[in-house]
Design an enzyme around this catalytic site. Structure first.
Site, PDB file in Angstrom:
ATOM      1  N   HIS A  72       0.743  -1.090   0.014  1.00 16.73           N
ATOM      2  CA  HIS A  72      -0.024  -0.037   0.046  1.00 16.73           C
ATOM      3  C   HIS A  72       0.756   1.393   0.127  1.00 16.73           C
ATOM      4  O   HIS A  72       0.711   2.193  -0.737  1.00 16.73           O
ATOM      5  CB  HIS A  72      -1.069   0.022   1.253  1.00 16.73           C
ATOM      6  N   GLU A  73       1.976   1.249   0.886  1.00 17.70           N
ATOM      7  CA  GLU A  73       2.766   2.583   1.122  1.00 17.70           C
ATOM      8  C   GLU A  73       3.559   2.810  -0.371  1.00 17.70           C
ATOM      9  O   GLU A  73       3.662   3.854  -0.805  1.00 17.70           O
ATOM     10  CB  GLU A  73       3.617   2.168   2.119  1.00 17.70           C
ATOM     11  N   GLU A 115      -6.365   6.634  -2.280  1.00 16.13           N
ATOM     12  CA  GLU A 115      -6.190   5.300  -1.199  1.00 16.13           C
ATOM     13  C   GLU A 115      -6.757   4.205  -1.718  1.00 16.13           C
ATOM     14  O   GLU A 115      -6.143   2.986  -1.507  1.00 16.13           O
ATOM     15  CB  GLU A 115      -7.123   5.952  -0.129  1.00 16.13           C
ATOM     16  N   ASP A 146      -5.884 -13.064   0.314  1.00 17.83           N
ATOM     17  CA  ASP A 146      -7.010 -12.759   1.025  1.00 17.83           C
ATOM     18  C   ASP A 146      -7.549 -11.436   0.580  1.00 17.83           C
ATOM     19  O   ASP A 146      -6.715 -10.820  -0.347  1.00 17.83           O
ATOM     20  CB  ASP A 146      -6.804 -12.826   2.455  1.00 17.83           C
ATOM     21  N   GLU A 156      -3.991  -7.671   8.270  1.00 18.91           N
ATOM     22  CA  GLU A 156      -4.289  -8.845   8.936  1.00 18.91           C
ATOM     23  C   GLU A 156      -3.033  -9.503   9.776  1.00 18.91           C
ATOM     24  O   GLU A 156      -3.403  -9.999  10.783  1.00 18.91           O
ATOM     25  CB  GLU A 156      -5.173 -10.064   8.156  1.00 18.91           C
ATOM     26  N   HIS A 160      -9.761   7.666   3.352  1.00 18.74           N
ATOM     27  CA  HIS A 160      -9.822   6.539   3.845  1.00 18.74           C
ATOM     28  C   HIS A 160     -11.142   5.694   4.003  1.00 18.74           C
ATOM     29  O   HIS A 160     -11.264   4.353   4.362  1.00 18.74           O
ATOM     30  CB  HIS A 160      -8.812   6.126   5.043  1.00 18.74           C
TER      31      HIS A 160
END
Ligand SMILES: [Ca+2]
Ligand SMILES: [Ca+2]
Ligand SMILES: [Zn+2]
Length: 434
Positions: free
Chosen positions: A260-261, A284, A298, A303, A347
């Protein structure tokens, strides 16, 4: 005065000379050794030669002597330069010409096969580099192409000043900071994904270095419960997981958070979607989509760093995340464009495009809502679309661009186009005629 590099080695066995190695040369008697240079001049000549700011290197020693190069002897200063644990030089500077006549590296960046245990308990193989002090550091110049991957850790000195130092170990196969090992492992997976899947060389497609800071705290001694992209590098907090199961563990552990980053960097160097309102929610969302594409086992994010069964956000079921998200345009959440308002809920409202991506990959079919096309084609489409969106793009622009790319890549009458149209219609956005 020393004559560097010129020596004769005579091997004697008993009273017998067995061998002579090296070369005897006529002594360089006629060399003028009167000229001298001040340290400030050595610094200036070094600075110009290295094309470096003088704050970015140090002269660790200098002495005068004779060096033989290009078949002749010259009177020079030998200046030892320290740049970093992986870069150092000996510069031979002529005091007469006031220039560098010979430049020799003192550190041979020697990639060392290394291994360590990451935060999740897996054994990871990676490369480190032997530094000049004999320790091994998390510096791998084998990727990205033509640059390097670096993992640093946040340390505070006795005065509470923040320092960043390479994650290091005296043994290449033990003693590594597990957060550093996780960052090394995840960086490699993310780099390989963008290169192999999208032919993109690092986040900017120019092979820029991939730099991570692990164990970050914004205030010494206070856990930091976030990760962020600062425009050129990744930073992972040490996390604030509580015994009640709230908060995150060390944020470097999580592949989807890392992806993500880095994806924020990919967005920055492509569509550069403005970080507010709908364009911010798309920013985002693309970061989340790459997160679940790279950690493809997943449909949830976070998680690996949360208590068992918990996760941060779900792409397939946005309402089930830590902060419930809309999955349809009808449920768009209007928030102020302020920090407290999450810049218009970037977000929160990311859930809408996230859900469209899930439907495109498999949700339409699973839920009896239309066609789905699987991860491979869906990722190809959304990446192509991202390259053509602009800072002010909104949901409708993204939807249209997905459809346009599906048409360009797979054909106007392809099932990919139909699936894209159905996926977006199912989150409340009808794709206009193209
Ligand atoms: Ca996972
Ligand atoms: Ca995941
Ligand atoms: Zn983000």
């Amino acid at each position: 005065m020393p004559v560097w590099g010129e020596q004769i080695v005579v091997s004697v066995f008993g009273s017998e000379v067995r061998s002579i190695t090296g070369a005897l040369r006529e002594s360089p008697l006629n060399i003028d050794t009167n000229a001298s240079l001040e340290k400030a001049e050595l610094l200036q000549i070094s600075e110009e030669h290295l094309k470096r700011n003088r704050d970015s290197f140090q002269i660790t020693s200098h002495e005068r002597g004779i060096i033989r190069y290009a078949k002749r002897f010259s009177y020079t200063y030998k200046v030892k330069i320290y740049v970093s644990p992986s870069e150092g030089w000996e510069l031979y500077i002529s005091p007469i010409g006031k220039r560098v006549v010979l430049k020799v590296p003192t550190i041979f960046t020697q990639l060392t096969s290394s291994s360590g245990t990451d935060l999740l308990g897996s054994q990871v193989s990676f490369n480190s580099t032997k530094g000049s002090d004999g320790n091994f550091i998390m510096l791998d110049d084998s990727f990205p192409n033509s640059s390097q991957t670096q993992i640093a850790e946040n340390i505070f000195d006795e005065d509470g000043e923040r320092l960043y130092g390479y994650v290091s170990s005296s043994d290449p196969n033990s003693g590594w900071n597990a957060a550093g090992v996780s960052a090394m492992k995840n960086t490699r997976i993310i780099y390989d994904y963008f290169l192999n899947k999208h032919n993109r060389n690092s986040f900017d497609d120019k092979g820029s270095p991939l730099v991570s800071i692990v164990d970050y705290q914004s205030t010494e001694g206070e856990c930091f419960n976030n990760a962020f992209w600062n425009g050129s590098q990744m930073t992972y907090g040490d996390g604030c997981l509580t015994t009640r199961g709230t908060g995150f563990g060390n944020l470097a552990a999580s592949l989807d958070v890392a992806a993500h980053e880095v994806a924020h960097g990919v967005v920055q160097f492509s569509a550069n979607l403005r970080y507010e309102n709908q364009s911010g929610a798309l920013n985002e969302s693309f970061a989340d989509i790459f997160g679940v594409s790279i950690d493809a086992e997943d449909w949830v994010l976070g998680e690996d760093i949360m208590a068992s069964g918990r996760f941060l956000r779900s792409i397939s079921n946005p309402a089930s995340g830590r902060r419930p998200q809309p999955a349809h345009l009808d449920d768009f959440v209007f928030l102020p464009n302020t920090k407290e308002g999450d810049w218009g809920g970037v977000h929160i409202n990311s859930g809408i495009q996230n859900r469209a991506f899930y439907l495109l990959v498999e949700g339409n079919e699973k839920e009896g809502k239309g066609l789905s096309i699987g991860r491979t084609d869906a990722e190809t489409i959304i990446y192509a679309a991202l390259l053509k969106l602009t800072p002010n793009s909104e949901y409708a622009d993204s939807a249209n661009q997905w459809a346009t790319e599906a048409e360009l890549i797979f054909g106007a009458n392809s099932r990919q186009v139909t699936a894209v149209e159905q996926a977006w219609a199912n989150v409340g956005i009808e794709i206009s005629e193209r």
